[in-house]
Design an enzyme around this catalytic site. Structure first.
Site, PDB file in Angstrom:
ATOM      1  N   ASP A   1       0.845  -1.192   0.000  1.00  0.00           N
ATOM      2  CA  ASP A   1       0.000   0.000   0.000  1.00  0.00           C
ATOM      3  C   ASP A   1       0.879   1.241   0.000  1.00  0.00           C
ATOM      4  O   ASP A   1       1.989   1.225   0.543  1.00  0.00           O
ATOM      5  CB  ASP A   1      -0.899   0.020   1.236  1.00  0.00           C
ATOM      6  CG  ASP A   1      -2.025  -0.996   1.171  1.00  0.00           C
ATOM      7  OD1 ASP A   1      -2.444  -1.357   0.054  1.00  0.00           O
ATOM      8  OD2 ASP A   1      -2.503  -1.414   2.244  1.00  0.00           O
TER       9      ASP A   1
ATOM     10  N   ASP B   1      -7.261  -1.368  -4.512  1.00  0.00           N
ATOM     11  CA  ASP B   1      -8.326  -0.976  -3.587  1.00  0.00           C
ATOM     12  C   ASP B   1      -9.278   0.025  -4.244  1.00  0.00           C
ATOM     13  O   ASP B   1     -10.500  -0.043  -4.051  1.00  0.00           O
ATOM     14  CB  ASP B   1      -7.746  -0.365  -2.310  1.00  0.00           C
ATOM     15  CG  ASP B   1      -6.884  -1.344  -1.532  1.00  0.00           C
ATOM     16  OD1 ASP B   1      -7.152  -2.552  -1.592  1.00  0.00           O
ATOM     17  OD2 ASP B   1      -5.936  -0.891  -0.862  1.00  0.00           O
TER      18      ASP B   1
END
Length: 159
Positions: A112, A130
Site C-alpha cells: 500500500d 483498492d
C-alpha cells in the site's frame, strides 16, 4: 468472461502491479513523501491484513475469502444486465481483487502507498487495486438500485 470486463480487469491489474513495482523501486519501506501537505502523501507500507488491518497476519484466511469472493463475483457477473457501467464495475472488481490476491499469494502482504488526510482524518493507506474494488462496488450498488442486477428485469421493462 465478457471481453470488455476482461480488458478492464487486465488494465486495472496492470496499473496496480506497475504502481506497486514503481513504489518499491523508488521509495523504501515505511518512507513517506509528502506531495500535498496535510492532504496527500506517498507512504509505502506492507499491509498484512485487509482494510484497517483487519485479520492482521491471517493471510491464508484472507486468500481463501478472496478466492471465494472472486467465484461469487464470476457467478453474479452473468446475472447483471451487460451494459457499459456493469462491465466496468466487474472489470474493476476482478482486476483489483486479483491485484491484492497476487500480493498476498506472492509476498504474504499487500503493498500500500496512497495516504490521504481528509478533514483531519488520516485515512488508511491503500493502493490502485483498492480503488478498483471500491469504485466497482459503488457502480454495482448503482446497478442494483436501478434494477439492473437481474437480466429478467430488463426483459420485463421491454414488454
Amino acid at each position: 468472461m465478457n471481453r470488455k470486463i476482461l480488458l478492464v480487469a487486465i488494465a486495472t491489474l496492470f496499473l496496480d502491479q506497475l504502481s506497486k513495482v514503481l513504489i518499491e523501486t523508488f521509495i523504501t519501506l515505511n518512507e513517506q513523501i509528502v506531495i500535498i501537505p496535510n492532504f496527500f502523501s506517498l507512504h509505502y507500507m506492507n499491509n498484512y491484513g485487509v482494510a484497517w488491518s483487519l485479520l492482521d497476519n491471517k493471510i491464508p484466511i484472507i486468500i481463501g475469502i478472496s478466492i471465494l469472493s472472486l467465484a461469487l463475483i464470476y457467478h453474479f457477473m452473468y446475472q447483471f444486465i451487460p451494459n457499459k457501467r456493469n462491465n466496468i464495475a466487474f472489470g474493476l472488481l476482478v482486476g483489483g481483487m486479483v491485484g491484492n490476491l497476487m500480493d498476498r499469494w506472492l509476498f504474504g502482504y499487500v503493498r500500500d502507498f496512497l495516504d490521504f488526510n481528509l478533514f483531519g482524518y488520516d485515512y488508511p493507506i491503500f493502493n490502485i487495486a483498492d480503488i478498483g474494488v471500491v469504485i466497482g462496488t459503488i457502480l454495482l450498488i448503482i446497478a442494483v438500485v436501478k434494477g439492473e442486477d437481474h437480466r429478467e428485469n430488463m426483459d420485463c421493462r421491454r414488454k
